[in-house]
Motif scaffolding. Structure first.
Motif, mmCIF file in Angstrom:
data_model
loop_
_atom_site.group_PDB
_atom_site.id
_atom_site.type_symbol
_atom_site.label_atom_id
_atom_site.label_comp_id
_atom_site.label_asym_id
_atom_site.label_seq_id
_atom_site.Cartn_x
_atom_site.Cartn_y
_atom_site.Cartn_z
ATOM 1 N N ARG A 41 -22.693 -19.371 13.204
ATOM 2 C CA ARG A 41 -23.103 -18.523 14.473
ATOM 3 C C ARG A 41 -21.969 -17.225 14.552
ATOM 4 O O ARG A 41 -22.578 -16.461 15.192
ATOM 5 N N GLY A 42 -20.639 -17.452 14.168
ATOM 6 C CA GLY A 42 -20.174 -16.135 14.760
ATOM 7 C C GLY A 42 -20.302 -15.126 13.585
ATOM 8 O O GLY A 42 -20.249 -13.991 13.910
ATOM 9 N N LEU A 43 -20.680 -15.338 12.179
ATOM 10 C CA LEU A 43 -21.187 -14.399 11.131
ATOM 11 C C LEU A 43 -22.439 -14.075 11.388
ATOM 12 O O LEU A 43 -22.662 -12.512 11.283
ATOM 13 N N LEU A 44 -23.528 -14.767 11.674
ATOM 14 C CA LEU A 44 -24.949 -14.227 11.589
ATOM 15 C C LEU A 44 -25.519 -13.891 13.117
ATOM 16 O O LEU A 44 -26.518 -13.730 13.246
ATOM 17 N N GLY A 45 -24.843 -14.449 14.062
ATOM 18 C CA GLY A 45 -25.533 -14.388 15.689
ATOM 19 C C GLY A 45 -26.134 -15.772 15.576
ATOM 20 O O GLY A 45 -26.293 -16.482 14.743
ATOM 21 N N THR A 46 -26.599 -15.780 16.847
ATOM 22 C CA THR A 46 -27.234 -17.202 17.243
ATOM 23 C C THR A 46 -28.669 -17.134 16.464
ATOM 24 O O THR A 46 -28.924 -18.230 15.840
ATOM 25 N N SER A 47 -29.475 -16.085 16.316
ATOM 26 C CA SER A 47 -30.728 -16.291 15.559
ATOM 27 C C SER A 47 -30.483 -16.490 14.134
ATOM 28 O O SER A 47 -31.412 -17.297 13.740
ATOM 29 N N GLY A 48 -29.741 -15.803 13.619
ATOM 30 C CA GLY A 48 -29.240 -15.975 12.244
ATOM 31 C C GLY A 48 -28.930 -17.455 11.967
ATOM 32 O O GLY A 48 -29.327 -18.198 10.977
ATOM 33 N N ALA A 49 -28.009 -17.852 12.999
ATOM 34 C CA ALA A 49 -27.468 -19.187 12.773
ATOM 35 C C ALA A 49 -28.856 -20.342 12.804
ATOM 36 O O ALA A 49 -28.757 -21.196 11.902
ATOM 37 N N ILE A 50 -29.556 -20.213 13.618
ATOM 38 C CA ILE A 50 -30.689 -20.936 13.786
ATOM 39 C C ILE A 50 -31.646 -20.963 12.528
ATOM 40 O O ILE A 50 -32.005 -22.073 12.238
ATOM 41 N N PHE A 51 -31.820 -19.815 12.158
ATOM 42 C CA PHE A 51 -32.478 -19.723 10.710
ATOM 43 C C PHE A 51 -31.824 -20.395 9.694
ATOM 44 O O PHE A 51 -32.490 -21.009 8.816
ATOM 45 N N ALA A 52 -30.496 -20.263 9.633
ATOM 46 C CA ALA A 52 -29.863 -20.645 8.563
ATOM 47 C C ALA A 52 -29.981 -22.437 8.598
ATOM 48 O O ALA A 52 -30.166 -23.079 7.652
ATOM 49 N N MET A 53 -29.719 -23.020 9.621
ATOM 50 C CA MET A 53 -29.832 -24.235 10.195
ATOM 51 C C MET A 53 -31.279 -24.798 9.817
ATOM 52 O O MET A 53 -31.333 -26.080 8.880
ATOM 53 N N GLY A 54 -32.288 -24.028 10.058
ATOM 54 C CA GLY A 54 -33.746 -24.454 9.788
ATOM 55 C C GLY A 54 -33.957 -24.614 8.380
ATOM 56 O O GLY A 54 -34.548 -25.519 7.662
ATOM 57 N N ALA A 55 -33.380 -23.616 7.480
ATOM 58 C CA ALA A 55 -33.327 -23.505 6.105
ATOM 59 C C ALA A 55 -32.731 -24.513 5.355
ATOM 60 O O ALA A 55 -33.238 -25.258 4.324
ATOM 61 N N VAL A 56 -31.509 -24.926 5.898
ATOM 62 C CA VAL A 56 -30.866 -26.071 5.330
ATOM 63 C C VAL A 56 -31.455 -27.385 5.714
ATOM 64 O O VAL A 56 -31.599 -28.478 4.855
ATOM 65 N N ALA A 57 -31.949 -27.482 6.874
ATOM 66 C CA ALA A 57 -32.538 -28.994 7.232
ATOM 67 C C ALA A 57 -33.907 -29.167 6.935
ATOM 68 O O ALA A 57 -34.230 -30.257 6.832
ATOM 69 N N ALA A 58 -34.711 -28.041 6.642
ATOM 70 C CA ALA A 58 -35.964 -28.234 6.530
ATOM 71 C C ALA A 58 -36.335 -29.094 5.221
ATOM 72 O O ALA A 58 -37.255 -30.091 5.301
ATOM 73 N N PRO A 59 -35.702 -29.156 4.149
ATOM 74 C CA PRO A 59 -35.896 -30.115 2.898
ATOM 75 C C PRO A 59 -36.028 -31.758 3.312
ATOM 76 O O PRO A 59 -36.807 -32.586 3.221
#
Length: 124
Positions: free
Chosen positions: A45-63
């Protein structure tokens, strides 16, 4: 007044609901997805911002979520991936070979003759 309840024709499709209308498999996959995704959200969240962090979270949790929810023709997602891996691992060139049945029979007859001949030689 009578109440009618529709019963599915295929009873294999009925799954026991575990929690919140989800099966055990779905609850476990959501738990794994959450366990993987939530820390990623807070770490990025600190590096990518909230939108980027949500996208990263979705990419990791999706499988994990897909493994719990996807089912087609009675086959779950991880089985589909395993079947695809086995399919692409096989060689593409398939050779058509015939077996001459008469040749096999001739070889068997010849083998039996030689076997009888050897038995006669051993006796003598």
């Amino acid at each position: 007044m009578a109440h009618y309840v529709q019963i599915p024709k295929d009873l294999n499709d009925i799954k026991q609901k575990f929690m919140f209308g989800l099966t055990k498999r779905q609850v476990v996959s959501f738990g794994i997805g959450g366990a993987l995704g939530i820390p990623i959200f807070f770490l990025t969240r600190g590096l990518l911002g909230t939108s980027g962090a949500i996208f990263a979270m979705g990419a990791v949790a999706a499988p994990a979520l897909i493994c719990g929810l996807y089912k087609k023709n009675g086959i779950f997602f991880e089985q589909v991936i395993r079947n695809m891996f086995c399919y692409f691992k096989r060689s593409r060139k398939r050779i058509y070979r015939t077996v001459n049945l008469y040749k096999c029979i001739e070889r068997q007859i010849e083998y039996d003759k030689l076997k009888r001949l050897l038995k006669r030689i051993e006796r003598e």
